[in-house]
Scaffold this motif. Structure first.
Motif, short mmCIF file in Angstrom:
data_model
loop_
_atom_site.label_atom_id
_atom_site.label_comp_id
_atom_site.label_asym_id
_atom_site.label_seq_id
_atom_site.Cartn_x
_atom_site.Cartn_y
_atom_site.Cartn_z
N GLU A 4 15.68 47.32 129.97
CA GLU A 4 14.56 47.77 130.79
C GLU A 4 13.38 48.17 129.92
N GLN A 5 13.64 48.81 128.79
CA GLN A 5 12.57 49.21 127.89
C GLN A 5 11.80 47.99 127.41
N THR A 6 12.51 46.92 127.10
CA THR A 6 11.87 45.69 126.65
C THR A 6 11.00 45.11 127.76
N ARG A 7 11.51 45.12 128.99
CA ARG A 7 10.73 44.59 130.11
C ARG A 7 9.47 45.41 130.35
N ARG A 8 9.55 46.72 130.30
CA ARG A 8 8.40 47.57 130.55
C ARG A 8 7.32 47.37 129.49
N ASN A 9 7.73 47.04 128.28
CA ASN A 9 6.78 46.85 127.19
C ASN A 9 6.56 45.37 126.91
N ASP A 10 6.67 44.57 127.92
CA ASP A 10 6.52 43.13 127.79
C ASP A 10 5.04 42.78 127.66
N PRO A 11 4.58 42.53 126.43
CA PRO A 11 3.15 42.28 126.23
C PRO A 11 2.67 40.94 126.80
N ILE A 17 2.28 35.75 134.27
CA ILE A 17 1.90 35.76 135.68
C ILE A 17 0.76 34.76 135.92
N ILE A 18 -0.21 34.72 135.03
CA ILE A 18 -1.33 33.77 135.16
C ILE A 18 -0.82 32.34 135.07
N THR A 19 0.04 32.07 134.11
CA THR A 19 0.60 30.73 133.94
C THR A 19 1.42 30.35 135.17
N ALA A 20 2.21 31.29 135.67
CA ALA A 20 3.01 31.03 136.87
C ALA A 20 2.11 30.76 138.07
N ALA A 21 0.99 31.46 138.16
CA ALA A 21 0.07 31.22 139.27
C ALA A 21 -0.41 29.77 139.26
N LEU A 22 -0.75 29.26 138.08
CA LEU A 22 -1.18 27.86 137.98
C LEU A 22 -0.04 26.92 138.37
N ASP A 23 1.18 27.24 137.96
CA ASP A 23 2.33 26.41 138.33
C ASP A 23 2.54 26.39 139.85
N VAL A 24 2.41 27.55 140.46
CA VAL A 24 2.59 27.66 141.91
C VAL A 24 1.47 26.91 142.63
N ILE A 25 0.24 27.06 142.16
CA ILE A 25 -0.88 26.34 142.77
C ILE A 25 -0.66 24.83 142.66
N ALA A 26 -0.22 24.37 141.50
CA ALA A 26 0.02 22.93 141.31
C ALA A 26 1.12 22.43 142.24
N GLU A 27 2.12 23.25 142.48
CA GLU A 27 3.24 22.83 143.32
C GLU A 27 2.97 22.99 144.81
N HIS A 28 2.31 24.09 145.19
CA HIS A 28 2.17 24.42 146.61
C HIS A 28 0.74 24.41 147.14
N GLY A 29 -0.24 24.36 146.26
CA GLY A 29 -1.63 24.47 146.68
C GLY A 29 -2.04 25.92 146.84
N VAL A 30 -3.32 26.17 146.79
CA VAL A 30 -3.83 27.54 146.92
C VAL A 30 -3.41 28.15 148.24
N ALA A 31 -3.49 27.37 149.32
CA ALA A 31 -3.19 27.89 150.65
C ALA A 31 -1.77 28.44 150.77
N ASN A 32 -0.86 27.91 149.99
CA ASN A 32 0.54 28.35 150.05
C ASN A 32 0.97 29.15 148.83
#
Length: 186
Positions: A4-11, A17-32
């Motif tokens: 948990e300490q490692t996760r909380r200090n995950d730099p 999250i930004i990279t995942a947002a682009l992946d989700v947009i590419a897969e589902h589109g902005v609307a979804n």
């Protein structure tokens, strides 16, 4: 707990999250695209997404800004290799016919970016910056009007080729770039 300490200090969490947002947009589109889908794709708790980004719109804006910067950098890098007008033409042909712009994921994200930008002024500014960067790279070798035409050509042929059953090949792209940059008409 050590994990948990490692996760909380995950730099790298915000970037994931930004990279995942682009992946989700590419897969589902902005609307979804949702906070939940992004959190799942990033492998982070839902609260992390809302901790780093006040709204889904702010996250999408940041993701699209990253896409624009990466695409601008790739464009600029190709154009920087050119030392003269002929080299610039070849760089443009490579950008259109090669993998810089024609990569399917980049095209999909670009479609989404244009549609989102049409309704979100902050993202529209991102698009304008991207266009300005591309045009500045082109204006090293071409007048401003030709640079603008070439910028539109790069994106337009990429978009058309992505759905055309008979996409333009490299020789055709070369011919078109030549016509625009030389004023040749056949």
């Amino acid at each position: 707990m050590p994990g948990e300490q490692t996760r909380r200090n995950d730099p790298d969490r915000r970037q994931r999250i930004i990279t995942a947002a682009l992946d989700v947009i590419a897969e589902h589109g902005v609307a979804n695209t949702t906070h939940r889908r992004i959190a799942a794709a990033a492998g982070v708790p839902l609260g992390s997404v809302t901790y780093y980004f006040a709204s889904l719109e702010s996250l999408l804006t940041e993701a699209f800004l990253q896409l624009a910067e990466e695409s601008s950098d790739a464009f600029r890098t190709h154009m920087a290799r050119a030392t003269d007008r002929e080299g610039a033409r070849e760089a443009i042909i490579d950008i259109i016919a090669g993998s810089v712009w024609a990569e399917p994921r980049t095209l999909l994200l670009s479609y989404e970016l244009y549609a989102f930008a049409a309704r979100h002024p902050a993202v529209s500014a991102v698009m304008q910056r991207w266009m300005n960067n591309s045009r500045a790279a082109l204006e090293r070798f071409f007048d401003p009007l030709t640079a603008r035409a070439l910028d539109a050509l790069v994106e337009g042929i990429g978009i058309h080729n992505s759905i055309d059953p008979n996409p333009l090949d490299r020789p055709a792209v070369s011919e078109i770039v030549g016509r625009i940059t030389d004023g040749r008409a056949r």
